[in-house]
Design an enzyme around this catalytic site. Structure first.
Site, mmCIF file in Angstrom:
data_model
loop_
_atom_site.group_PDB
_atom_site.id
_atom_site.type_symbol
_atom_site.label_atom_id
_atom_site.label_comp_id
_atom_site.label_asym_id
_atom_site.label_seq_id
_atom_site.Cartn_x
_atom_site.Cartn_y
_atom_site.Cartn_z
ATOM 1 N N ARG A 43 0.851 -1.187 0.000
ATOM 2 C CA ARG A 43 0.000 0.000 0.000
ATOM 3 C C ARG A 43 0.888 1.239 0.000
ATOM 4 O O ARG A 43 1.809 1.358 0.815
ATOM 5 C CB ARG A 43 -0.924 0.028 1.230
ATOM 6 C CG ARG A 43 -1.930 -1.116 1.288
ATOM 7 C CD ARG A 43 -2.948 -0.990 0.156
ATOM 8 N NE ARG A 43 -3.913 -2.073 0.165
ATOM 9 C CZ ARG A 43 -3.889 -3.122 -0.654
ATOM 10 N NH1 ARG A 43 -2.910 -3.246 -1.535
ATOM 11 N NH2 ARG A 43 -4.816 -4.043 -0.583
ATOM 12 N N ARG A 70 -5.500 26.238 -6.228
ATOM 13 C CA ARG A 70 -5.018 24.911 -5.853
ATOM 14 C C ARG A 70 -4.446 24.253 -7.097
ATOM 15 O O ARG A 70 -5.180 23.827 -7.985
ATOM 16 C CB ARG A 70 -6.149 24.071 -5.253
ATOM 17 C CG ARG A 70 -6.666 24.616 -3.943
ATOM 18 C CD ARG A 70 -5.561 24.640 -2.894
ATOM 19 N NE ARG A 70 -6.085 24.976 -1.579
ATOM 20 C CZ ARG A 70 -5.328 25.016 -0.500
ATOM 21 N NH1 ARG A 70 -4.030 24.776 -0.570
ATOM 22 N NH2 ARG A 70 -5.862 25.330 0.661
ATOM 23 N N ALA A 82 -7.973 27.677 6.646
ATOM 24 C CA ALA A 82 -7.441 26.383 7.079
ATOM 25 C C ALA A 82 -5.925 26.405 7.065
ATOM 26 O O ALA A 82 -5.316 27.302 6.488
ATOM 27 C CB ALA A 82 -7.958 25.277 6.161
ATOM 28 N N GLU A 99 -4.341 30.331 12.159
ATOM 29 C CA GLU A 99 -4.666 30.338 10.730
ATOM 30 C C GLU A 99 -5.776 31.331 10.403
ATOM 31 O O GLU A 99 -5.741 31.962 9.355
ATOM 32 C CB GLU A 99 -5.043 28.932 10.259
ATOM 33 C CG GLU A 99 -3.871 27.974 10.200
ATOM 34 C CD GLU A 99 -2.843 28.298 9.129
ATOM 35 O OE1 GLU A 99 -3.147 29.075 8.192
ATOM 36 O OE2 GLU A 99 -1.724 27.761 9.210
ATOM 37 N N GLU A 103 -5.014 34.114 7.593
ATOM 38 C CA GLU A 103 -5.705 34.089 6.302
ATOM 39 C C GLU A 103 -6.789 35.140 6.157
ATOM 40 O O GLU A 103 -7.108 35.529 5.044
ATOM 41 C CB GLU A 103 -6.289 32.693 6.047
ATOM 42 C CG GLU A 103 -5.208 31.658 5.838
ATOM 43 C CD GLU A 103 -5.726 30.342 5.289
ATOM 44 O OE1 GLU A 103 -6.956 30.182 5.127
ATOM 45 O OE2 GLU A 103 -4.886 29.469 5.011
ATOM 46 N N GLU A 148 -1.268 32.421 -0.817
ATOM 47 C CA GLU A 148 -2.055 33.215 0.136
ATOM 48 C C GLU A 148 -2.028 34.696 -0.203
ATOM 49 O O GLU A 148 -2.946 35.424 0.152
ATOM 50 C CB GLU A 148 -1.567 32.975 1.565
ATOM 51 C CG GLU A 148 -1.965 31.613 2.095
ATOM 52 C CD GLU A 148 -1.581 31.408 3.547
ATOM 53 O OE1 GLU A 148 -1.004 32.335 4.165
ATOM 54 O OE2 GLU A 148 -1.865 30.324 4.066
#
Length: 189
Positions: A43, A70, A82, A99, A103, A148
């Site tokens: 795995r 993203r 987040a 955070e 942010e 960001e």
């Protein structure tokens, strides 16, 4: 009803593990496990720090969302504020508080855990802790870097965020789970 606490009948044991990559965000390894009925299987595991996300809800029942690029999906996604639990000794709620300031430039007086999820258990170790933050106040936001620095921050009615989840405009899995769990929490469940 299913017994969610009942263990399975096979004890999966890792009999070998090989590190493939150790990066800043992820670590990759291949584990060899024992399988039911005998034998082994490999795995591939992505080691990833745990993370937090925040449902920041103001007095007018508006949620604060961020829109961030993203690269893995090549899109700008609407998400909850987040971040990674990557500061040694910092508790998840402290990471969430940090955070939120970094942010969005917001602090909250009231913090409540909403849900913890394992977004990709088939291959990743990450666990995400989602918190409800209320009684918000604005503070100075530190200088942002990388994606960001290009992050859009907005507030919308919480009911609109729920609608955006249900009609597919919000697709980030953490945001989907967090918003729907917060809806249940706010409804008194």
């Amino acid at each position: 009803m299913a017994d969610f606490g009942a263990p399975g009948s096979h004890d999966y044991r890792t009999v070998a593990s090989r590190e493939v990559f150790d990066g800043r965000i992820v670590r990759l390894r291949v584990d060899t496990l024992t399988m039911p009925g005998g034998g082994t299987a490999q795995r591939e595991i992505c080691g990833h720090d745990d993370a937090v996300a925040v449902i920041a809800l103001d007095d007018a029942d508006q949620i604060t969302l961020v829109r961030q690029y993203r690269h893995a999906v090549g899109e700008r996604l609407w998400e909850l504020p987040a971040g990674l639990c990557d500061v040694e000794g910092e508790q998840p709620v402290e990471t969430a508080q940090r955070e939120l300031v970094e942010e969005t430039g917001l602090e909250a007086r009231f913090w409540e855990p909403v849900i913890s999820i394992v977004p990709s258990p088939g291959f990743c170790t990450e666990r995400v802790h989602v918190f409800l933050a209320r009684e918000l106040s604005e503070v100075d936001r530190p200088e942002a870097h990388h994606e960001e620095a290009d992050m859009e921050v907005t507030r919308i009615p919480f009911t609109d965020a729920v609608d955006a989840v249900l009609d597919g405009r919000i697709v980030n899995g953490i945001a989907v789970a967090g918003i729907l769990a917060a809806r249940a929490t706010l409804a008194g469940r």
